[in-house]
Design an enzyme around this catalytic site. Structure first.
Site, mmCIF file in Angstrom:
data_model
loop_
_atom_site.group_PDB
_atom_site.id
_atom_site.type_symbol
_atom_site.label_atom_id
_atom_site.label_comp_id
_atom_site.label_asym_id
_atom_site.label_seq_id
_atom_site.Cartn_x
_atom_site.Cartn_y
_atom_site.Cartn_z
ATOM 1 N N GLY A 90 -5.757 -0.016 -14.861
ATOM 2 C CA GLY A 90 -5.460 -0.390 -13.133
ATOM 3 C C GLY A 90 -6.666 0.102 -12.300
ATOM 4 O O GLY A 90 -7.094 0.943 -12.048
ATOM 5 N N GLY A 130 -0.330 -8.839 -4.071
ATOM 6 C CA GLY A 130 -1.595 -9.370 -3.711
ATOM 7 C C GLY A 130 -2.873 -8.806 -4.779
ATOM 8 O O GLY A 130 -3.903 -8.846 -4.728
ATOM 9 N N THR A 131 -1.980 -7.849 -5.658
ATOM 10 C CA THR A 131 -2.827 -7.131 -6.639
ATOM 11 C C THR A 131 -3.402 -7.904 -8.047
ATOM 12 O O THR A 131 -4.077 -7.368 -8.530
ATOM 13 C CB THR A 131 -1.748 -5.836 -7.243
ATOM 14 N N PHE A 182 0.931 -1.336 0.106
ATOM 15 C CA PHE A 182 -0.051 -0.099 -0.207
ATOM 16 C C PHE A 182 0.771 1.297 0.029
ATOM 17 O O PHE A 182 0.416 2.304 0.672
ATOM 18 C CB PHE A 182 -1.034 -0.051 1.118
ATOM 19 N N THR A 228 -9.607 -10.911 -9.899
ATOM 20 C CA THR A 228 -8.645 -10.144 -8.982
ATOM 21 C C THR A 228 -8.929 -8.512 -8.945
ATOM 22 O O THR A 228 -8.687 -7.832 -8.026
ATOM 23 C CB THR A 228 -7.161 -10.476 -9.357
ATOM 24 N N GLY A 265 -6.330 -0.557 -8.355
ATOM 25 C CA GLY A 265 -5.696 -1.117 -6.990
ATOM 26 C C GLY A 265 -6.056 0.308 -6.137
ATOM 27 O O GLY A 265 -5.982 0.183 -4.785
ATOM 28 N N GLU A 266 -6.280 1.287 -6.704
ATOM 29 C CA GLU A 266 -6.444 2.456 -5.740
ATOM 30 C C GLU A 266 -7.789 3.293 -5.776
ATOM 31 O O GLU A 266 -8.348 3.655 -4.799
ATOM 32 C CB GLU A 266 -5.373 3.502 -5.868
ATOM 33 N N GLN A 278 -9.636 -6.409 -5.768
ATOM 34 C CA GLN A 278 -8.801 -5.192 -5.675
ATOM 35 C C GLN A 278 -9.980 -3.867 -5.099
ATOM 36 O O GLN A 278 -9.634 -2.999 -4.313
ATOM 37 C CB GLN A 278 -8.045 -4.606 -6.811
#
Ligand SMILES: Cc1cc2nc3c(=O)[nH]c(=O)nc-3n(C[C@H](O)[C@H](O)[C@H](O)COP(=O)(O)OP(=O)(O)OC[C@H]3O[C@@H](n4cnc5c(N)ncnc54)[C@H](O)[C@@H]3O)c2cc1C
Ligand code: SF4
Ligand code: FES
Ligand code: FES
Lengths: 152, 329, 724
Positions: C679, C469-470, C233, C610, C681-682, C614
């Site tokens: 992406g 883990g992404t 993170f 995944t 992830g965030e 996420q």
């Protein structure tokens, strides 16, 4: 000499009395599947079974565990045959980084064994009973799904 | 952790004598409090005498009482069907604390003997009279959000964190001990935990080497209608910001008798006898509960960041009593 | 690639799941080598000042001690790279460089012993004498320094003066910590004067560059491996002090050294998300259209020297506020406040998670003020181009996110009045916010190799990038299996090793967008080379057969993603809309999130399984940010009050609401990369906290502007509010 029985195997180890069960497993028996997230009983990553009950191996002294049967994540699968909880975790993608995963799985298995009427375990009850296992990646919804799958 | 010797207790008398004989020895039960503090360097016993295999692991019940072995696991106590029926507050208090894993490991005696979670106590570099008598109390000038609003002294303001102890405080519990010199004591729970005063290093009246052997819960009609209510920051796996153990004896909508104790806000389990008194004969309704809650917190003293606990604890008392009164009875 | 590809965007099974659920995945701290020695650290007991003396005599006498390093005997280390893009350290000054103390917990000695127990005990015996100096650890006590770069457009001041509706509010965020569950860990091992390091890192190449410079080696002589990392993170981008020290000790002892930070060390020495104080000024027309936005942020940085020496770290809150909404006048000002704390760093959605807390909060207030629905207000100010540069987005579907999210949530049934929904003892509230995260892409390369095997071919995909883990393992397997039309079992993915083709750090949700297209390019090359051996253009491609014909046992190709060219014509951004339901019991200070709906546009999703995880994880990060997480430092004694996991509270199972995440299908951002993925992830975190605060306001009519929304804060706000 400290005698430990882990996943059905007996071991005699020359341990410092300070060695926790977690460090004995990881550093002395090479069973590194059990994780150390906090070392103070605050995360659940180190959850193992002692005589079938889930406990935190980071706060258990190894010397005090003699004569008990210890179960770890490495002892769940029979060869290539995974435990149903492991399979459910894969199927539900109940993990991301995987660091909390062994603890979650050990905890979940013991949790289901703790209750008499598994089917009555609703989501709220499962969440409360699993709250001792933190997951920073936030795999919680999928962990719940995996447990539900095994519960029935 | 400092090196120590590990001794497995063979008998109650030997275990007590062993700790009594060595000033730096301590008892080890589930280890969830002591191992944690040893890793932090807060405790450094030279020897640990393991009491887990002593014959103190049973719960015995009859009409007059429950006799709970000191080494009974907290999970075991919480799950016991008769405890649940006769002293529900005990179960509720236990299930509101720790995690399932910790309840499986930790013992009843260990729980009521756990130390404060005050962050300065847990940090060996900080001034703390409880850890190092005479070193001062960092909380007095420091971060006090977690500090007690009841029972504090200029020497210590640390909250006593046990949920179980808060429940026991309303149950006329008795602590039985075996002393290192062979004697035995019967200690009413009311006086078991000490106020910090100017000796905050001692949480209880136990002497060094005094082993808790049992807790006794006398049969108590009022305990059958008892309840624990706890507020914490996180939804679970967290210590109390404020909690209340309550019991009510009701008759036709009126309070015959009441028991109230506070947790999370005081330096010891905090029985509120004046508040209890105020409820007797009153209608079991919000106004009476509010008045009782005000009395329970009447002596509370706020510091910089912990004032919210007073307000919160009031609401917790009201809530606990209201929920309990609404229970079919 | 078209979105009708058989596998892209479908749910796959996480390919490394099996070794993770069996406990076989090897994280850095799991590495065992013969002769391994163990490290422990002594952290400074003061926040500022000097070390006068370190007395190691007692510690040296303790059993098993092999080495104690202090600033007196640490030995030379070369200059560390910083800011040149090759590697990063939290402090340009290497660890144990001198006697200066900048924060409490700073490493002042390292002890290495035969066992971890011995190392920890010996560390507790090291006696340090200090000369303490005054310190400041609270952002509200420190003086700010204005950063010179002030992004602006139009004339904010004039617009604010003239506008019919204005909002001027202060929002704050505390120090929060990435706090991955895996503590930072390193095993350092010298093999014939070359260094091998197993590290818990987001960036093996960054580590390599730092370590090579530190020890005066060429990069090839430093190998860093991180096949599995237990979350990060943002906290594992920098090459940590303990990693360098582990390598120093291992060299000195000629033995491998394992160094695992304690949780308290993670929380005090690894840089957190900086605290912010944000003033948002809005000017709007009566219909809600924004006229001006002024965003003034104070965030903390490391000591004064951080400001003086070079670019100080600042929390980039204005990165998002300047682009998000159509608004002719904009100005952002940043002040940094040096504190005696570990240098802050990046944490999931740096800038967005903090900046949107303030901006979306202020917009919610504007909506109330103007009598507008919060969603309608967002729609009204929607911008289909980067509002600051004016560049159009290549692919932008935010309106659709709003609409679908609102529908899934049932937003249209929202009664605007606060305190309009009650259930038993709880007030119910509904809130929403926009989620946003820029599309990032960096140069990357991937090697794809085909091996002739019995019964066919096996593919190995390799890159130095890291899966935290992404889902990168799975995403690469999906892309390659799809491109080569092979079953997933025939694909192996290798990651996290400096010997593999270079990839950027995992950060800014960039990795899939950088690496997956490179993998695709490698596959295209391989295909082209092998297809040349077809006998007819319409012959179906059987890779084994073609390899045989070519007389090859194996074949490999490297595919690359280039750096983004300067002066791109389009902007690339991900967006989403997040809707939240809360239950509030005011007198207990209790806020519980019960339902979260999020609809996102993240471009083409590579792997649905995944990606969903996420996004779910992002939402829960937001719940923690909103309700629980904070690090406080006692301003008098400098004690980090929340230095363990019982104090720094992460959400637990019981805090989890019902979460519904969805993404728009078939919205590839094709000018961004060949796959069209951005992406995920965030972005999941970015709108959660403001949506929760918006819902709390809707529930009880109380406006909370300081994170986290803890019971004491709620009670205090109620006491001040005229409503109760
Ligand atoms: C993460 C975390 C969360 C927690 N949350 C809560 C919570 O929410 N609520 C709560 O109430 N508690 C909580 N606890 C505390 C927990 O209840 C205690 O750690 C536990 O009950 C201690 O029991 P034990 O058997 O493990 O004691 P030990 O650690 O073995 O011993 C504790 C102390 O008691 C002494 N002792 C033990 N047995 C005896 C005996 N028979 N006679 C005399 N002395 C004895 C020991 O010498 C030691 O000083 C939490 C703990 C952790 C680590
Ligand atoms: S409140 Fe008590 S425990 Fe906390 S620092 Fe003061 S003396 Fe120590
Ligand atoms: S490592 Fe044991 S609970 Fe965290
Ligand atoms: S999967 Fe990463 S902490 Fe749970």
């Amino acid at each position: 000499m400290v005698r430990l029985s882990v996943n059905g195997e007996r071991h005699e180890l020359d341990l410092d009395p300070r060695t926790t069960l977690l460090d004995a497993l990881r550093d002395h028996l090479g069973l590194t599947g059990t994780k150390k997230g906090c070392d103070h009983g605050q995360c659940g990553a180190c959850t193992v079974h002692v005589d079938g009950r889930r406990v935190l191996s980071c706060l258990a002294l190894a010397v005090a565990q003699q004569g008990r049967e210890i179960g770890t994540i490495e002892g769940l699968a029979r060869g290539d045959h995974l435990h149903p909880m492991q399979l459910a975790f894969i199927e539900c993608d109940a993990l991301q980084c995987g660091f909390c995963t062994p603890g979650q799985i050990m905890s979940a298995i013991a949790m289901l064994a703790e209750v008499e009427h598994r089917r009555q375990l609703d989501d709220v009850a499962i969440r409360e009973r699993m709250s001792g296992n933190l997951c920073r990646c936030g795999a919680y919804p999928n962990i719940l799904a995996a447990i539900r799958r095994v519960r029935t | 952790m400092r090196p120590f010797t590990y001794v497995e207790g063979i008998s109650v008398a030997d275990a007590a004598a062993a700790v009594h004989a060595a000033p730096a020895a301590m008892f080890l039960a589930g280890g969830t409090a002591i191992v944690d503090l040893m890793k932090l360097g807060v405790l450094a016993p030279a020897a640990l005498v393991d009491v887990q295999r002593l014959p103190l692991g049973d719960i015995e019940l009859d009409d007059r009482r429950a006799r709970i072995g000191a080494c009974v696991r907290n999970a075991q106590l919480a799950e016991h069907p008769e405890i649940r029926a006769r002293w529900p507050v005990v179960r509720e208090a236990l299930l509101s604390g720790m995690s399932a894993q910790l309840r499986n490991m930790s013992t009843v005696a260990g729980n009521i003997l756990q130390r404060t979670r005050c962050p300065y106590y847990r940090d060996p570099h900080s001034a703390c009279n409880k850890r190092v008598p005479g070193s001062g109390c960092a909380v007095q000038t420091g971060w006090d959000r977690d500090a007690a609003v009841l029972g504090g002294s200029p020497h210590c303001l640390a909250v006593f964190p046990s949920d179980l102890a808060t429940a026991l405080a309303i149950l006329d519990a008795i602590v039985y001990t075996r002393r290192g010199d062979g004697g035995a004591r019967r200690l009413p729970f009311d006086g078991f935990h000490r106020l910090p005063g100017d000796t905050p290093e001692r949480d209880t009246v136990l002497d060094h080497g005094e082993l808790v052997t049992h807790l006794e819960l006398p049969d108590l009609a009022i305990a059958r209608r008892s309840h624990y209510f706890k507020v914490r920051d996180r939804a679970s796996y967290d210590f109390a910001l404020a909690s209340a153990a309550v019991a009510l004896d009701l008759e036709r909508g009126h309070v015959r008798d009441a028991r109230i104790a506070l947790g999370g806000v005081a330096t010891r389990p905090w029985r509120c006898t004046a508040a209890e008194q105020s409820l007797r004969g009153k209608r079991a309704e919000l106004a009476s509960f509010r008045a009782a809650a005000d009395l329970a917190l009447a002596d509370a003293v706020a510091r910089t960041h912990n004032g919210f606990k007073i307000e919160l604890a009031r609401h917790v008392v009201v809530r606990a009593l209201s929920e309990l009164a609404a229970r079919p009875g | 690639m078209s979105t009708t590809s058989p596998r892209i965007g479908r749910p796959a099974e996480r390919i490394e799941a099996r070794i993770k659920v069996t406990g076989q995945a090897r994280y850095a701290a799991d590495v065992v080598l013969p002769g391994l020695a163990h490290a422990a650290y002594v952290g400074s007991a003061i926040a500022c000042g000097r070390v006068l003396a370190v007395d190691t005599a007692r510690a040296e006498q303790a059993g098993g001690v092999l080495l104690i390093l202090t600033h007196d005997n640490r030995g030379p280390l070369g200059d560390l790279p910083n800011g040149d893009g090759t590697g990063l350290t939290p402090d340009p000054r290497p660890p144990l460089a001198d006697d200066r103390i900048d924060y409490r917990g700073q490493i002042v000695a390292m002890v290495v012993a035969e066992s971890p127990e011995q190392a920890a005990h010996a560390a507790s015996l090291v006696e340090v004498r200090y000369e303490p100096a005054p310190f400041v650890v609270d952002i509200d006590d420190g003086a700010g320094t204005r950063l010179s770069d002030v992004p602006r457009r139009g004339d904010c001041a004039a617009a604010l003066r003239a506008a019919p509706v204005t909002i001027d509010v202060l929002y704050s965020t505390p120090i929060q910590h990435p706090c991955p569950l895996e503590p930072h860990a390193t095993v350092a091992h010298w093999v014939d004067h070359d260094l091998v390091v197993y590290d818990s890192t987001q960036w093996v190449l960054g580590d390599q560059a730092v370590l090579a410079r530190a020890f005066g080696l060429s990069n090839e002589r430093v190998r860093v491996l991180a096949p599995f990392v237990g979350g990060s993170f943002g906290s594992k981008v920098f090459t940590a002090a303990h990693t360098l020290l582990a390598a120093v000790a291992a060299r000195r002892l000629e033995r491998p050294v394992k160094s695992v930070l304690r949780r308290s060390e993670v929380l005090t020495t690894v840089g957190p998300r900086a605290a912010t104080r944000q003033r948002i000024q809005l000017a709007a027309e009566r219909d809600g259209r924004l006229i001006a936005l002024r965003h003034h942020t104070r965030s903390h940085c490391a000591t004064e020297r951080d400001v003086a020496d070079r670019d100080p770290f600042y929390e980039p809150t204005s990165g998002i506020t300047r682009v998000l909404y159509a608004c002719p006048n904009y100005e952002a000002v940043h002040d940094v406040v040096p504190l005696h704390l570990a240098k802050p760093g990046w944490m999931r959605a740096p800038g967005e998670a903090t900046g949107l807390w303030a901006l979306e909060g202020a917009l919610d207030e504007l909506a109330c003020e103007s009598g507008l629905d919060p969603l309608a207000l967002r729609m009204r100010n929607h911008s289909s181009r980067d509002a600051h540069t004016g560049k159009p987005y290549a692919s932008e579907h935010l309106r659709e996110c709003y609409e679908r999210g609102a529908e899934r949530f049932g937003w249209s049934r929202r009664e605007p009045r606060p305190r309009s929904m009650r259930d038993g003892d709880a007030w119910i509230g509904w809130g929403m916010a926009t989620a946003a995260h820029p599309g990032n892409r960096d140069p990357a390369s991937v090697r794809v190799r085909l091996d002739r095997e019995r019964g066919g071919v096996h593919v190995t995909v390799a890159t130095a990038g890291i899966d935290l883990g992404t889902g990168l393992y799975t995403a690469l397997a999906v892309v390659v299996a799809d491109a080569l039309d092979l079953p997933g079992e025939r694909v192996t993915v290798e990651l996290g090793d400096t010997r593999l083709p270079p990839a950027p750090m995992t950060g800014g949700s960039n990795l899939t967008a950088s690496v997956a297209p490179a993998a695709l390019a490698a596959c295209t090359r391989l295909r082209r080379r092998l297809l040349a051996f077809r006998r007819a253009p319409d012959e179906s491609a059987d890779w084994a057969e073609l390899l045989d014909r070519a007389g090859l046992g194996d074949i490999e190709a490297i595919g690359t993603t280039d750096a983004r060219p300067p002066g791109e014509r389009h902007a690339h951004h991900s967006f989403g809309a997040q809707f939240v339901e809360v239950r509030v019991v005011p007198e207990l200070g209790r806020i519980r999130v019960t339902r979260v709906v999020g609809v996102f546009d993240v471009g083409q999703v590579v792997d649905a399984t995944t990606t969903r995880s996420q996004l779910l994880g992002g939402v829960l990060f937001g719940v923690g940010q909103a309700l629980l997480e904070q690090q406080v430092h006692d301003p008098v004694h400098a004690l980090p009050v929340h230095a363990d996991l019982a104090g720094y509270l992460l959400p637990c199972h019981a805090d989890v609401p019902d979460i519904d995440v969805e993404w728009l299908d078939a919205v590839p951002d094709v000018t961004f990369n060949a796959i069209g993925c951005r992406g995920a992830g965030e972005i999941g975190i970015t709108g959660v906290a403001p949506a929760i605060a918006s819902a709390v306001h809707h529930a009880i009519g109380v406006r909370l502007r300081d994170l986290p929304l803890t019971p004491d804060r709620l009670l205090a706000a109620l006491a001040e509010s005229p409503r109760e």
